[in-house]
Design a protein around this motif. Structure first.
Motif, PDB file in Angstrom:
ATOM      1  N   VAL A 117       0.795  -1.129   0.003  1.00 36.75           N
ATOM      2  CA  VAL A 117       0.042  -0.008   0.148  1.00 36.75           C
ATOM      3  C   VAL A 117       0.760   1.086  -0.125  1.00 36.75           C
ATOM      4  N   ARG A 118       1.916   1.252   0.771  1.00 34.53           N
ATOM      5  CA  ARG A 118       2.887   2.341   0.603  1.00 34.53           C
ATOM      6  C   ARG A 118       3.329   2.481  -0.652  1.00 34.53           C
ATOM      7  N   ALA A 119       3.953   1.366  -1.325  1.00 36.38           N
ATOM      8  CA  ALA A 119       4.666   1.689  -2.404  1.00 36.38           C
ATOM      9  C   ALA A 119       3.708   2.168  -3.647  1.00 36.38           C
ATOM     10  N   ALA A 120       2.485   1.430  -3.476  1.00 39.15           N
ATOM     11  CA  ALA A 120       1.320   1.768  -4.593  1.00 39.15           C
ATOM     12  C   ALA A 120       1.035   3.420  -4.284  1.00 39.15           C
ATOM     13  N   ALA A 121       1.136   4.002  -3.120  1.00 39.14           N
ATOM     14  CA  ALA A 121       0.643   5.418  -3.019  1.00 39.14           C
ATOM     15  C   ALA A 121       1.873   6.185  -3.363  1.00 39.14           C
ATOM     16  N   ASP A 122       3.021   5.715  -3.137  1.00 34.88           N
ATOM     17  CA  ASP A 122       4.143   6.611  -3.703  1.00 34.88           C
ATOM     18  C   ASP A 122       4.256   6.604  -5.198  1.00 34.88           C
ATOM     19  N   ALA A 123       3.753   5.373  -5.833  1.00 30.89           N
ATOM     20  CA  ALA A 123       3.935   5.300  -7.223  1.00 30.89           C
ATOM     21  C   ALA A 123       2.912   6.169  -7.937  1.00 30.89           C
ATOM     22  N   THR A 124       1.614   6.303  -7.376  1.00 28.62           N
ATOM     23  CA  THR A 124       0.536   6.288  -8.282  1.00 28.62           C
ATOM     24  C   THR A 124      -0.541   7.571  -7.632  1.00 28.62           C
ATOM     25  N   ASP A 125       0.045   8.274  -6.476  1.00 34.10           N
ATOM     26  CA  ASP A 125      -1.157   8.909  -5.881  1.00 34.10           C
ATOM     27  C   ASP A 125      -1.233  10.402  -6.742  1.00 34.10           C
ATOM     28  N   ALA A 126       0.061  10.960  -7.143  1.00 34.19           N
ATOM     29  CA  ALA A 126      -0.046  12.111  -7.757  1.00 34.19           C
ATOM     30  C   ALA A 126      -0.971  11.899  -9.037  1.00 34.19           C
ATOM     31  N   ARG A 127      -0.449  10.569  -9.919  1.00 34.56           N
ATOM     32  CA  ARG A 127      -1.119  10.334 -11.028  1.00 34.56           C
ATOM     33  C   ARG A 127      -2.594  10.024 -11.067  1.00 34.56           C
ATOM     34  N   ALA A 128      -3.042   9.569 -10.147  1.00 34.72           N
ATOM     35  CA  ALA A 128      -4.543   9.402  -9.867  1.00 34.72           C
ATOM     36  C   ALA A 128      -5.346  10.515  -9.490  1.00 34.72           C
ATOM     37  N   ARG A 129      -4.605  11.424  -8.767  1.00 35.95           N
ATOM     38  CA  ARG A 129      -5.399  12.737  -8.463  1.00 35.95           C
ATOM     39  C   ARG A 129      -5.471  13.499  -9.760  1.00 35.95           C
ATOM     40  N   GLY A 130      -4.306  13.193 -10.768  1.00 30.02           N
ATOM     41  CA  GLY A 130      -4.408  13.986 -11.939  1.00 30.02           C
ATOM     42  C   GLY A 130      -5.528  13.483 -12.772  1.00 30.02           C
ATOM     43  N   THR A 131      -5.652  12.148 -12.846  1.00 32.53           N
ATOM     44  CA  THR A 131      -6.725  11.591 -13.829  1.00 32.53           C
ATOM     45  C   THR A 131      -8.217  11.409 -13.066  1.00 32.53           C
TER      46      THR A 131
END
Length: 407
Positions: A117-131
């Protein structure tokens, strides 16, 4: 979101809990909901569909392997929401999250793996907020009851005009159910990572490891989760192996809401062993079993014995065991002003399988169908922050009891 081919893709539909989730969706999804079943093996997908209620007879089958990036991107891009049971997530999950975050597709899983969960948040949080994608981890027994329980306590305090925040929440957990091979694989994988990777070990030692803003955390000392038998509200309590991850999810929800639950919130979760001398004996036995299990997983020779004794991946409790299961979470909270609140979340059905299939299914349907009713958030979220009252209402409609009141 532009019109997509499917409202919901269920990835991993041939897994043990995936098939249970598909069955729930076939019974619970509103008529006309466009559900697709996805997995690696078309024959196994077809076999799952044949055993579902008639509403699923025409559901399309999507053949996709999580190691096939183009196919995964196509599957994610075809749906408003994607729910996945393909674990262990630390091994198979990140490409799925990345595909959904890039496509603006809402995502739900059953992960109880802190490092993932930590790795997924680090890798995708900004991208998911953008989309605009809502990425929601821990949508099963880990950690919907814990996360929604504190959410309801916060709502009860706000309704009472007690706006100083919650200071302390204790959860007492009782449950009956079986164990599946998928859950065992996730637990063993996480235990091995803690044993061999200093970074993962430090992550597990940090009570705010899932915080979106670690530097801003207040640093409030948290209750020890592995404790000797002790009393909580007149009942004997023992350690819960789920407590550390559930507590991390609750604290992430608090941080994602700007610490709306309370800047000094302390959260702890324990097994409810009962009252009196029998409760004390039960708490001692549970504490000893937890300590022995942790010690066995820490050493390679005994770990191998544990692996041979536990169910293999793809196995799980039979229908009778699933039907006889149940769970009950009782929450006791004190606010910063000293007022007390109580909450309860309970349901029938094996918590890790029958009830989890309902929780994941309803979370996925909320993501696919309830957009205007959901909190206005995107990115790497939790059940409470992504779904909130929409999931509470959906679970109540499926027979779950969820309530919180002044105590």
């Amino acid at each position: 979101m532009a019109e997509r081919e499917h409202d919901l893709v269920l990835l991993g539909a041939t897994s043990f809990v995936g098939a249970l989730t598909a069955e729930h969706l076939a019974r619970a999804a509103p008529p006309g909901t466009r559900v697709a079943l996805a997995g690696r093996d078309p024959d196994r997908l077809a076999a799952v569909r044949r055993h579902l209620p008639a509403a699923a007879a025409d559901w399309p089958l999507v053949v996709v392997d999580v190691t096939d990036a183009p196919a995964l991107r196509r599957a994610a891009g075809s749906a408003t929401a994607l729910a996945t049971t393909v674990g262990p997530y630390g091994r198979h999950g990140l490409p799925v999250v990345e595909a959904c975050a890039s496509a603006g597709t809402h995502y739900a899983d059953l992960s109880g793996e802190l490092a993932f969960v930590r790795a997924a948040a680090d890798a995708t949080d900004a991208r998911a907020r953008g989309t605009g994608a809502r990425v929601v981890h821990a949508c099963g027994y880990d950690s919907v009851p814990s996360d929604l329980g504190v959410h309801l306590l916060h709502r009860a305090a706000a309704a009472a005009g007690d706006d100083g925040g919650l200071a302390d929440v204790r959860a007492l957990v009782a449950a009956r159910g079986g164990v599946s091979g998928g859950t065992v694989a996730s637990l063993l994988g996480e235990a091995e990572a803690v044993r061999t990777d200093p970074r993962v070990r430090r992550l597990h030692a940090d009570p705010h490891a899932l915080s979106p803003d670690r530097v801003a955390e207040p640093g409030t000392p948290q209750p020890r989760l592995l404790t000797p038998p002790h009393r909580v509200a007149g009942r004997w309590a023992a350690p819960s192996v789920m407590a550390p991850f559930d507590a991390h999810v609750v604290r992430r929800s608090n941080a994602l809401t700007g610490w709306a639950y309370g800047r000094g919130l302390r959260y702890a979760e324990h097994l409810d062993a009962g009252r009196g001398p029998a409760g004390l004996l039960r708490a001692a036995a549970l504490t000893g079993a937890t300590a022995l299990g942790a010690a066995a997983l820490a050493l390679p020779p005994t770990r191998a014995l544990v692996e041979r004794a536990l169910p293999a991946a793809g196995d799980g409790p039979d229908a009778a065991t699933r039907a006889a299961g149940w769970f009950r979470h009782r929450f006791l909270a004190t606010s910063a002003s000293g007022r007390r609140y109580a909450a309860r979340i309970e349901a029938s059905g094996d918590p890790g399988y029958a009830a989890t299939a309902v929780m994941l299914g309803e979370a996925a349907l909320a993501l696919a169908l309830d957009g205007p009713a959901l909190p206005d958030r995107a990115g790497s979220l939790t059940p409470a922050t992504a779904l909130g009252d929409a999931l509470v209402d959906r679970l109540r409609a499926r027979g779950f009891r969820l309530d919180a009141v002044p105590a």
